[in-house]
Design a protein around this motif. Structure first.
Motif, short mmCIF file in Angstrom:
data_model
loop_
_atom_site.label_atom_id
_atom_site.label_comp_id
_atom_site.label_asym_id
_atom_site.label_seq_id
_atom_site.Cartn_x
_atom_site.Cartn_y
_atom_site.Cartn_z
N GLY A 101 15.49 83.87 11.30
CA GLY A 101 16.09 84.34 12.54
C GLY A 101 15.11 84.16 13.68
N SER A 102 15.61 84.31 14.90
CA SER A 102 14.66 84.22 16.02
C SER A 102 13.71 85.41 15.99
CB SER A 102 15.42 84.17 17.34
OG SER A 102 16.06 85.39 17.56
N SER A 103 14.14 86.49 15.34
CA SER A 103 13.30 87.70 15.27
C SER A 103 11.92 87.39 14.69
CB SER A 103 14.00 88.78 14.45
OG SER A 103 15.27 89.05 15.00
N ALA A 104 11.88 86.56 13.65
CA ALA A 104 10.58 86.18 13.07
C ALA A 104 9.82 85.28 14.04
CB ALA A 104 10.79 85.48 11.74
N ASN A 177 20.66 85.98 29.42
CA ASN A 177 19.98 87.19 28.99
C ASN A 177 20.92 88.07 28.16
OD1 ASN A 177 17.83 89.10 29.05
ND2 ASN A 177 18.76 90.17 30.77
N ASN A 178 20.37 88.99 27.45
CA ASN A 178 21.08 90.09 26.79
C ASN A 178 20.47 91.35 27.42
OD1 ASN A 178 22.09 91.99 25.03
ND2 ASN A 178 21.08 91.19 23.21
N PRO A 179 21.20 92.30 27.94
CA PRO A 179 22.59 92.66 27.70
C PRO A 179 23.60 92.14 28.74
CG PRO A 179 21.56 94.41 28.96
CD PRO A 179 20.52 93.34 28.76
N SER A 205 10.35 81.09 25.76
CA SER A 205 11.72 80.94 26.25
C SER A 205 12.70 81.21 25.11
CB SER A 205 11.90 79.52 26.79
OG SER A 205 13.17 79.37 27.36
N ASP A 206 13.42 82.32 25.23
CA ASP A 206 14.41 82.68 24.21
C ASP A 206 15.73 82.01 24.59
OD1 ASP A 206 16.22 83.83 22.50
OD2 ASP A 206 15.64 85.90 22.89
N GLU A 207 16.09 80.98 23.83
CA GLU A 207 17.28 80.19 24.19
C GLU A 207 18.41 80.40 23.19
OE1 GLU A 207 15.68 76.23 25.10
OE2 GLU A 207 14.46 77.10 26.72
N ILE A 208 18.44 81.62 22.64
CA ILE A 208 19.39 81.94 21.56
C ILE A 208 20.85 81.85 22.01
CG2 ILE A 208 19.22 84.44 21.99
CD1 ILE A 208 19.49 84.84 18.94
N TYR A 209 21.12 82.06 23.32
CA TYR A 209 22.52 82.00 23.77
C TYR A 209 22.91 80.64 24.34
CZ TYR A 209 22.64 86.90 22.67
OH TYR A 209 22.57 88.08 21.97
N HIS A 210 22.07 79.64 24.12
CA HIS A 210 22.46 78.30 24.56
C HIS A 210 23.71 77.87 23.79
CE1 HIS A 210 18.71 76.59 26.75
NE2 HIS A 210 18.99 77.84 27.11
N ASN A 232 14.85 79.88 19.16
CA ASN A 232 16.29 79.72 19.10
C ASN A 232 16.77 80.15 17.72
OD1 ASN A 232 18.99 78.95 19.69
ND2 ASN A 232 18.24 77.33 21.04
N SER A 233 18.08 80.11 17.52
CA SER A 233 18.63 80.72 16.30
C SER A 233 20.01 80.15 16.00
CB SER A 233 18.75 82.23 16.55
OG SER A 233 19.41 82.85 15.49
N PHE A 234 20.39 80.23 14.75
CA PHE A 234 21.76 79.86 14.36
C PHE A 234 22.69 81.09 14.42
CE2 PHE A 234 19.17 76.48 12.71
CZ PHE A 234 19.94 75.34 12.97
N SER A 235 22.14 82.25 14.80
CA SER A 235 22.93 83.49 14.74
C SER A 235 24.13 83.50 15.67
CB SER A 235 22.06 84.69 15.10
OG SER A 235 21.14 84.97 14.06
N LYS A 236 23.99 83.00 16.89
CA LYS A 236 25.01 83.26 17.90
C LYS A 236 26.00 82.10 18.00
CE LYS A 236 22.63 87.01 18.69
NZ LYS A 236 23.02 88.38 18.53
N TYR A 237 25.59 80.95 18.57
CA TYR A 237 26.54 79.84 18.75
C TYR A 237 27.12 79.41 17.39
CZ TYR A 237 28.49 75.29 19.93
OH TYR A 237 29.35 74.22 20.07
N TRP A 243 22.73 85.00 7.93
CA TRP A 243 21.99 84.00 7.17
C TRP A 243 20.50 84.07 7.49
CZ3 TRP A 243 24.73 80.19 4.19
CH2 TRP A 243 26.13 80.31 4.27
N ARG A 244 20.17 84.75 8.53
CA ARG A 244 18.80 84.94 9.00
C ARG A 244 18.05 83.62 9.12
NH1 ARG A 244 19.28 87.33 11.86
NH2 ARG A 244 17.18 88.12 12.15
N ILE A 245 18.54 82.80 10.00
CA ILE A 245 17.91 81.49 10.16
C ILE A 245 17.85 81.11 11.65
CG2 ILE A 245 20.11 80.30 9.60
CD1 ILE A 245 16.71 78.91 8.63
#
Ligand SMILES: Cc1ncc(COP(=O)(O)O)c(C=O)c1O
Length: 388
Positions: A101-104, A177-179, A205-210, A232-237, A243-245
């Motif tokens: 996840g992006s968390s790691a 951004n979040n929220p 640069s947190d690009e998780i919501y791209h 970045n992350s596979f969580s959102k889009y 899956w935590r990736i």
């Protein structure tokens, strides 16, 4: 006589309230209650079909093991191609790490570049785990308040002011951004990156919501500077929260540093999730159909939230959240969230998660769920408010 256990000082961080709300909502669901969730940033849709099939085949093969710390080559090559196609940026796959996840990715980024006491700027309102991870690593989160004048996002002027007050070592910025889902326009984002570079502030640069943008096109920090760290992350889009990736892209100078940290802290990201993630790149058509549901949900929220008396909804340029001022309904967003969950079974996250100072007057509504369910949630809120 059992030893008394006293937690470390660094572990004394705030809870992630959205996750507390989820835990309560899950408990109520287990008791048979029908909960509409607008609390958590979790897509209602499943991962792409191809990703699920690839994971199934891997389970059948019986071979799920460790991978090298940076991750499987196939996935890293696909990620590099994604950057070439989407942003016209050529990335050596050696710079790419698959993460849990992006968390790691945040932990690896902070540890690779900063020592104890480092001062890292984050926007407020912002994603609460930033503040809490930074604290748990004995570093200092420096919250920069955004406001209507800055269109609720960071800008060079705000960053410079904070740096002038006391030197910053890093800045972590999510765009969208979040929220609030608010974004910086391309040129302004470039200006923020250049400003950080000129001041010697490391940029994460947190690009998780791209991929989830509605009013403007997103830009990658590497289009403008070479040495930002991309998270970045596979969580959102890609709808793969569980899956935590995720992945990160790091400057050449710290490839080996990140490698050593990942080896020791996590060994690697889960192999099965890496395999599924690689296949997810073939599921774009499916994910675009999911994105269209957010477009409809966004419209629904923009129409129905003001009718509940919620004001100042911050610009929803991307992501799947509406962040609005709830003080016309209550001046205590925590109490209000509990009351709404208890009395109409709708889960919403109080703003205190995202903004310690002003959050009592704000709430975040996630529109990542099913359209019908979101409508049902609003009907319940309408009835409840009319009776209140
Ligand atoms: C801005 C932002 N960054 C990171 C994350 C963490 O995502 P994950 O660890 O699932 O990749 C979230 C989750 O909501 C988020 O909103």
């Amino acid at each position: 006589m059992p030893q008394q256990i006293s937690p470390s000082l660094r572990s004394n961080i705030d809870s992630f309230i959205a996750m507390d709300v989820v835990a309560r909502a899950e408990q109520l669901s287990r008791q048979g209650e029908d909960i509409v969730s607008m609390a958590v940033g979790q897509p209602g849709a499943p991962a792409p079909r191809g990703a699920r099939d690839a994971a199934m085949r891997q389970i059948e093969s019986g071979s799920i093991g460790y991978t090298s710390a940076p991750g499987i080559e196939g996935l890293r090559t696909c990620i590099a191609s994604h950057y070439s196609e989407k942003y016209q940026v050529e990335i050596n796959p050696q710079r790419i790490f698959a993460t849990t996840g992006s968390s790691a990715g945040f932990i690896l980024a902070f540890l690779s570049m900063f020592d104890e006491g480092a001062r890292i700027a984050i926007p407020s309102p912002g994603y609460p785990a930033y503040r809490n991870i930074i604290r748990a690593l004995s570093m200092v989160p420096v919250e920069i308040e955004t406001n209507p004048q800055s269109r609720w996002t960071l800008n060079p002027q705000l960053l410079e002011q904070a740096h002038e007050k006391e030197n910053l070592d890093g800045v972590l910025f999510a765009n969208p951004n979040n929220p609030n889902g608010t974004m910086l326009e391309r040129e302004s984002f470039a200006a923020l990156l250049k400003c950080a570079e000129a001041l010697g502030i490391r940029f994460i640069s947190d690009e998780i919501y791209h991929g989830l943008t509605y009013t403007m096109k997103e830009a990658c920090a590497l289009e403008f500077v070479d040495d930002a760290i991309i998270i970045n992350s596979f969580s959102k889009y890609y709808c793969m929260t569980g899956w935590r990736i995720g992945w990160m892209i790091v400057p050449d100078a710290i490839i080996r540093t990140i490698d050593r940290l990942q080896q020791n802290l996590f060994i690697c990201a889960p192999e099965i999730s890496q395999i599924a993630a690689q296949a997810a790149f073939d599921g774009i058509e499916e994910m675009e159909a999911v994105r269209q549901t957010y477009v409809d949900n966004r419209q629904l929220f923009l129409e129905r939230l003001p009718k509940l008396g919620i004001t100042e909804i911050q610009p929803i340029d991307g992501a799947f959240y509406a962040y609005g001022n709830t003080s016309p309904v209550s001046d205590n967003s925590m109490e209000l969230a509990n009351e709404i969950l208890d009395q109409c079974r709708v889960a919403i996250t109080p703003g205190l998660d995202f903004d310690l100072k002003r959050g009592e007057s704000w709430m975040r509504f996630s529109f990542a769920g099913d359209h019908q369910r979101m409508n049902e949630g609003f009907d319940r809120l309408d009835h409840w408010l009319a009776r209140r």
